[in-house]
Motif scaffolding. Structure first.
Motif, mmCIF file in Angstrom:
data_model
loop_
_atom_site.group_PDB
_atom_site.id
_atom_site.type_symbol
_atom_site.label_atom_id
_atom_site.label_comp_id
_atom_site.label_asym_id
_atom_site.label_seq_id
_atom_site.Cartn_x
_atom_site.Cartn_y
_atom_site.Cartn_z
ATOM 1 N N ASP A 163 49.981 -10.724 -7.499
ATOM 2 C CA ASP A 163 50.197 -9.281 -7.432
ATOM 3 C C ASP A 163 49.270 -8.649 -6.395
ATOM 4 N N TYR A 164 48.202 -9.353 -6.064
ATOM 5 C CA TYR A 164 47.213 -8.884 -5.092
ATOM 6 C C TYR A 164 47.872 -8.667 -3.731
ATOM 7 N N ARG A 165 47.897 -7.417 -3.292
ATOM 8 C CA ARG A 165 48.514 -7.073 -2.015
ATOM 9 C C ARG A 165 48.029 -5.705 -1.564
ATOM 10 N N LEU A 166 48.192 -5.431 -0.279
ATOM 11 C CA LEU A 166 47.874 -4.125 0.296
ATOM 12 C C LEU A 166 49.154 -3.562 0.882
ATOM 13 N N MET A 167 49.516 -2.342 0.472
ATOM 14 C CA MET A 167 50.794 -1.747 0.859
ATOM 15 C C MET A 167 50.595 -0.404 1.544
ATOM 16 N N THR A 168 51.571 -0.028 2.336
ATOM 17 C CA THR A 168 51.555 1.289 2.959
ATOM 18 C C THR A 168 52.018 2.343 1.957
ATOM 19 N N ARG A 169 51.709 3.582 2.251
ATOM 20 C CA ARG A 169 52.133 4.681 1.394
ATOM 21 C C ARG A 169 53.650 4.734 1.264
ATOM 22 N N GLN A 170 54.359 4.456 2.345
ATOM 23 C CA GLN A 170 55.819 4.509 2.329
ATOM 24 C C GLN A 170 56.393 3.503 1.347
ATOM 25 N N MET A 171 55.851 2.302 1.327
ATOM 26 C CA MET A 171 56.348 1.282 0.410
ATOM 27 C C MET A 171 56.064 1.655 -1.038
ATOM 28 N N VAL A 172 54.873 2.168 -1.299
ATOM 29 C CA VAL A 172 54.521 2.563 -2.665
ATOM 30 C C VAL A 172 55.416 3.707 -3.146
ATOM 31 N N ASP A 173 55.705 4.662 -2.272
ATOM 32 C CA ASP A 173 56.601 5.757 -2.642
ATOM 33 C C ASP A 173 57.987 5.225 -3.010
ATOM 34 N N ALA A 174 58.439 4.191 -2.300
ATOM 35 C CA ALA A 174 59.735 3.580 -2.619
ATOM 36 C C ALA A 174 59.689 2.916 -3.982
ATOM 37 N N ILE A 175 58.586 2.246 -4.303
ATOM 38 C CA ILE A 175 58.437 1.600 -5.612
ATOM 39 C C ILE A 175 58.447 2.636 -6.730
ATOM 40 N N LEU A 176 57.823 3.785 -6.475
ATOM 41 C CA LEU A 176 57.746 4.838 -7.498
ATOM 42 C C LEU A 176 59.099 5.480 -7.773
ATOM 43 N N GLU A 177 60.066 5.256 -6.901
ATOM 44 C CA GLU A 177 61.405 5.786 -7.146
ATOM 45 C C GLU A 177 62.177 4.950 -8.164
ATOM 46 N N LEU A 178 61.644 3.813 -8.551
ATOM 47 C CA LEU A 178 62.295 2.960 -9.556
ATOM 48 C C LEU A 178 61.749 3.334 -10.931
ATOM 49 N N PRO A 179 62.541 4.010 -11.760
ATOM 50 C CA PRO A 179 62.030 4.553 -13.014
ATOM 51 C C PRO A 179 62.173 3.620 -14.215
ATOM 52 N N GLU A 180 62.584 2.369 -14.006
ATOM 53 C CA GLU A 180 62.927 1.524 -15.146
ATOM 54 C C GLU A 180 61.747 1.267 -16.068
ATOM 55 N N TYR A 181 62.071 1.080 -17.349
ATOM 56 C CA TYR A 181 61.074 0.818 -18.382
ATOM 57 C C TYR A 181 60.665 -0.653 -18.370
ATOM 58 N N ASN A 182 61.658 -1.545 -18.219
ATOM 59 C CA ASN A 182 61.395 -2.980 -18.160
ATOM 60 C C ASN A 182 61.052 -3.352 -16.722
#
Length: 313
Positions: A163-182
């Motif tokens: 899981d150890y990684r360094l990401m750009t703000r754009q990529m993290v914003d894309a991840i935050l658009e996924l609202p799934e519980y699982n």
């Protein structure tokens, strides 16, 4: 000024927190040129620890109020909830996900940042070059898991990736658009796309304490990952059901022909019972697969929060 946010999930890690902080600060100090004009912050996520983790976090925050922040959950919600909370609260231009036990070497951070700053990649991940020090059976099942999920899922996951990684703000914003519980973060990191490169490192022991992941927890986590990122188990259940339906039709035709030609009754009641029990077991197996997916739908439909924050600073 650009900022790096370090997301660090913690569960019963009172012995490792100060060691981790000092190790990371040492890297920032030794590579001051690389991190020139870049600030950094820590986002520790206390996942409902039962030891003195929160007490140690408060001490760190009091000593370093400008860089150390923490969230403490009302109970243990799991590592995936901790990662999600960290991503939601981090506001850096670059966001790193790290384990607090120092099995994710902070010495890689300068190279990770330099790679992202070149603009060719959106994420720099890490992967272990070996699994030394790990039980043989655990390594075997880990290899089997990656082999299976990469064959049945459209999302490809790099074996031994961390899981150890360094990401750009754009990529993290894309991840935050996924609202799934699982959630299965390794799959989510790959599902959103973006260009990713990997750095390898040798497996290292924990800096202190013991791992909180048992074999059965990892096995259950693997099953959840397969269900979250593949529909193949459902297709297997459908295929098995269709196969046995076809075989039953063939059997019925055989029995009818045998009765018309020879006129004797069908013998072999013991065999018949064995076959019925076998088919019943297959049916329950298929129902279990379907039930797993229905359970996921049930949890998603509740719209419960991934976590509840008890306190933060």
């Amino acid at each position: 000024m650009p900022k790096i946010s370090l997301i660090v999930p913690c569960f019963n890690e009172e012995l490792t927190l100060e060691i981790f902080y000092n190790a990371v600060e040492k890297v920032f100090s030794q590579h001051a040129t690389t991190f020139k004009n870049i600030t950094h912050e820590y986002r520790f996520i206390d996942d409902g620890s039962s030891d003195q983790t929160l007490v140690e976090l408060k001490k760190l925050q009091t000593q370093h109020p400008d860089t150390v922040h923490y969230l403490s959950f009302s109970r243990n919600f799991g590592k995936e909830a901790g990662l999600a909370a960290g991503l939601q609260h981090a506001d850096g231009d670059y966001i790193a996900v790290m384990d607090v036990d120092l099995q994710d070497p902070p010495e890689l951070l300068p190279k990770m940042l330099t790679t992202l700053q070149q603009g060719n990649y959106d994420c720099v991940g890490t992967m272990r070059s070996d699994r030394r020090g790990e039980p043989a059976i655990r390594s075997f099942f880990s290899r089997a898991f990656y082999s299976i999920i990469n064959k049945i899922s459209k999302v490809q996951i790099i074996p031994n990736a961390r899981d150890y990684r360094l990401m750009t703000r754009q990529m993290v914003d894309a991840i935050l658009e996924l609202p799934e519980y699982n959630r299965f973060s390794k799959g989510i990191f790959n599902w959103v796309g973006f260009k990713t490169t990997y750095l390898t490192f040798e497996n290292a022991p924990r800096s202190a304490g013991e791992s909180h992941w048992s074999f059965w927890q990892l096995l259950n986590y693997s099953i959840e990952a397969i269900v979250d990122f593949s529909e193949v188990p459902l297709k297997i259940a459908t295929f098995i059901g269709g196969l046995f339906a076809f075989l039953s039709v063939v059997g019925i035709i055989f029995i009818i022909i045998r009765k018309l030609i020879w006129g004797n009754s069908v013998g072999g009641w013991a065999s018949l019972v064995s076959i019925m029990l076998f088919i019943g077991g297959i049916q329950l197996f298929c129902l279990g697969i379907i039930g797993n997916y229905i359970g996921k739908i049930y949890l998603e439909s509740k719209h419960r929060p991934l976590y509840i924050v008890k306190e933060q600073k």
